[in-house]
Write a protein that holds these residues in place. Structure first.
Motif, mmCIF file in Angstrom:
data_model
loop_
_atom_site.group_PDB
_atom_site.id
_atom_site.type_symbol
_atom_site.label_atom_id
_atom_site.label_comp_id
_atom_site.label_asym_id
_atom_site.label_seq_id
_atom_site.Cartn_x
_atom_site.Cartn_y
_atom_site.Cartn_z
ATOM 1 N N GLU A 21 0.829 -1.205 0.000
ATOM 2 C CA GLU A 21 0.000 0.000 0.000
ATOM 3 C C GLU A 21 0.868 1.260 0.000
ATOM 4 O OE1 GLU A 21 -3.887 1.702 2.364
ATOM 5 O OE2 GLU A 21 -2.441 0.510 3.509
ATOM 6 N N LEU A 22 1.902 1.276 0.838
ATOM 7 C CA LEU A 22 2.799 2.439 0.903
ATOM 8 C C LEU A 22 3.532 2.651 -0.418
ATOM 9 C CD1 LEU A 22 4.311 2.068 4.488
ATOM 10 C CD2 LEU A 22 2.615 3.742 3.700
ATOM 11 N N LEU A 23 3.979 1.572 -1.049
ATOM 12 C CA LEU A 23 4.688 1.706 -2.323
ATOM 13 C C LEU A 23 3.752 2.180 -3.435
ATOM 14 C CD1 LEU A 23 7.044 -1.385 -2.138
ATOM 15 C CD2 LEU A 23 7.660 1.027 -1.909
ATOM 16 N N LEU A 24 2.495 1.751 -3.379
ATOM 17 C CA LEU A 24 1.531 2.220 -4.380
ATOM 18 C C LEU A 24 1.251 3.718 -4.227
ATOM 19 C CD1 LEU A 24 -0.950 -0.790 -4.408
ATOM 20 C CD2 LEU A 24 0.461 -0.024 -6.334
ATOM 21 N N LEU A 25 1.418 4.249 -3.028
ATOM 22 C CA LEU A 25 1.217 5.683 -2.793
ATOM 23 C C LEU A 25 2.382 6.519 -3.327
ATOM 24 C CD1 LEU A 25 -0.306 5.585 0.801
ATOM 25 C CD2 LEU A 25 -1.503 6.116 -1.345
ATOM 26 N N GLU A 26 3.537 5.876 -3.498
ATOM 27 C CA GLU A 26 4.708 6.577 -4.047
ATOM 28 C C GLU A 26 4.544 6.682 -5.564
ATOM 29 O OE1 GLU A 26 8.625 5.209 -3.015
ATOM 30 O OE2 GLU A 26 7.957 4.669 -0.985
ATOM 31 N N GLN A 27 4.301 7.881 -6.035
ATOM 32 C CA GLN A 27 4.049 8.088 -7.465
ATOM 33 C C GLN A 27 5.200 7.628 -8.357
ATOM 34 O OE1 GLN A 27 1.087 9.036 -8.797
ATOM 35 N NE2 GLN A 27 0.417 8.825 -6.688
ATOM 36 N N PRO A 46 3.067 -2.470 -14.971
ATOM 37 C CA PRO A 46 3.493 -3.158 -13.751
ATOM 38 C C PRO A 46 2.841 -2.588 -12.487
ATOM 39 C CG PRO A 46 5.309 -1.922 -14.704
ATOM 40 C CD PRO A 46 4.190 -1.872 -15.688
ATOM 41 N N ARG A 47 2.640 -1.278 -12.438
ATOM 42 C CA ARG A 47 1.965 -0.669 -11.288
ATOM 43 C C ARG A 47 0.537 -1.210 -11.192
ATOM 44 N NH1 ARG A 47 2.020 3.599 -7.735
ATOM 45 N NH2 ARG A 47 4.098 4.217 -8.405
ATOM 46 N N GLY A 48 -0.138 -1.305 -12.321
ATOM 47 C CA GLY A 48 -1.500 -1.829 -12.342
ATOM 48 C C GLY A 48 -1.555 -3.274 -11.875
ATOM 49 N N PHE A 49 -0.546 -4.056 -12.231
ATOM 50 C CA PHE A 49 -0.481 -5.448 -11.786
ATOM 51 C C PHE A 49 -0.426 -5.493 -10.257
ATOM 52 C CE2 PHE A 49 1.523 -9.620 -11.064
ATOM 53 C CZ PHE A 49 0.745 -10.427 -11.888
ATOM 54 N N PHE A 50 0.401 -4.623 -9.667
ATOM 55 C CA PHE A 50 0.504 -4.596 -8.205
ATOM 56 C C PHE A 50 -0.724 -3.965 -7.555
ATOM 57 C CE2 PHE A 50 4.873 -5.791 -8.922
ATOM 58 C CZ PHE A 50 5.109 -6.644 -7.860
ATOM 59 N N GLN A 51 -1.380 -3.047 -8.239
ATOM 60 C CA GLN A 51 -2.650 -2.515 -7.719
ATOM 61 C C GLN A 51 -3.685 -3.633 -7.647
ATOM 62 O OE1 GLN A 51 -3.048 0.662 -10.606
ATOM 63 N NE2 GLN A 51 -2.620 2.218 -9.057
ATOM 64 N N ASP A 52 -3.669 -4.503 -8.660
ATOM 65 C CA ASP A 52 -4.581 -5.650 -8.648
ATOM 66 C C ASP A 52 -4.212 -6.622 -7.523
ATOM 67 O OD1 ASP A 52 -6.087 -4.666 -10.748
ATOM 68 O OD2 ASP A 52 -5.176 -5.972 -12.254
ATOM 69 N N ILE A 53 -2.935 -6.860 -7.324
ATOM 70 C CA ILE A 53 -2.508 -7.723 -6.217
ATOM 71 C C ILE A 53 -3.054 -7.155 -4.911
ATOM 72 C CG2 ILE A 53 -0.547 -8.488 -4.801
ATOM 73 C CD1 ILE A 53 1.084 -8.773 -7.391
ATOM 74 N N TYR A 54 -2.901 -5.853 -4.733
ATOM 75 C CA TYR A 54 -3.374 -5.198 -3.514
ATOM 76 C C TYR A 54 -4.889 -5.376 -3.354
ATOM 77 C CZ TYR A 54 -4.406 -1.523 -0.147
ATOM 78 O OH TYR A 54 -4.853 -0.835 0.949
ATOM 79 N N LYS A 55 -5.625 -5.099 -4.419
ATOM 80 C CA LYS A 55 -7.086 -5.194 -4.384
ATOM 81 C C LYS A 55 -7.537 -6.626 -4.054
ATOM 82 C CE LYS A 55 -9.326 -5.263 -8.315
ATOM 83 N NZ LYS A 55 -9.900 -4.843 -9.600
ATOM 84 N N PHE A 56 -6.969 -7.603 -4.735
ATOM 85 C CA PHE A 56 -7.368 -8.997 -4.519
ATOM 86 C C PHE A 56 -6.893 -9.529 -3.164
ATOM 87 C CE2 PHE A 56 -7.183 -9.134 -9.379
ATOM 88 C CZ PHE A 56 -8.517 -8.802 -9.497
ATOM 89 N N ALA A 57 -5.726 -9.063 -2.696
ATOM 90 C CA ALA A 57 -5.225 -9.485 -1.384
ATOM 91 C C ALA A 57 -6.146 -8.970 -0.283
ATOM 92 C CB ALA A 57 -3.800 -8.992 -1.165
#
Length: 139
Positions: free
Chosen positions: A74-80, A109-120
């Protein structure tokens, strides 16, 4: 006290490779590689399947590890300016490889990790709530 790595007797580092390391097929091209090469990580349906089946299927992580890992993501996703693609770069001297060429340069790649975050957050909801309700100083 501190949260220990599930394999080592040291502090747990919530590295994002915990999520995507499951896709490393080095020396397993004929097994894990063959299993994964049918998926395209840039396809949203394939991406969701990959995340749910592989990224979130981490039985060696406790509910506490999962919370720390999700919070770190979550913190890394906040880093633009955080470069998520860098996680998929493999040094030529490293014993690691991805199942298909697309993994080396994902479209988003950011979107892939956003999806990981959402599904997690969805799949691990109970574990995350349980860990969040605890006093972390007892870990």
């Amino acid at each position: 006290m501190m949260l220990k790595d599930p394999y080592l007797n040291e502090e747990f580092e919530p590295d994002l490779m915990w999520f995507i390391g499951v896709f490393d097929v080095y020396d397993r091209e004929g097994t894990r590689g063959a299993e994964l090469e049918v998926y395209n990580p840039n396809d949203s349906a394939d991406g969701e399947l990959l995340i749910r089946k592989y990224c979130l299927n981490l039985p060696y992580l406790s509910y506490r590890h999962k919370l720390v890992l999700v919070e770190s993501l979550e913190l890394l996703l906040l880093e633009q300016n955080y470069d998520f693609q860098e996680l998929f770069e493999v040094d030529e001297y490293e014993a690691a490889s991805w199942p298909r060429g697309e993994w080396y340069s994902l479209e988003d790649p950011r979107g892939f990790f956003q999806d990981i975050y959402k599904f997690a957050k969805e799949a691990w909801r109970e574990d995350l709530a349980k860990a969040a309700g605890e006093d972390r100083s007892t870990w």
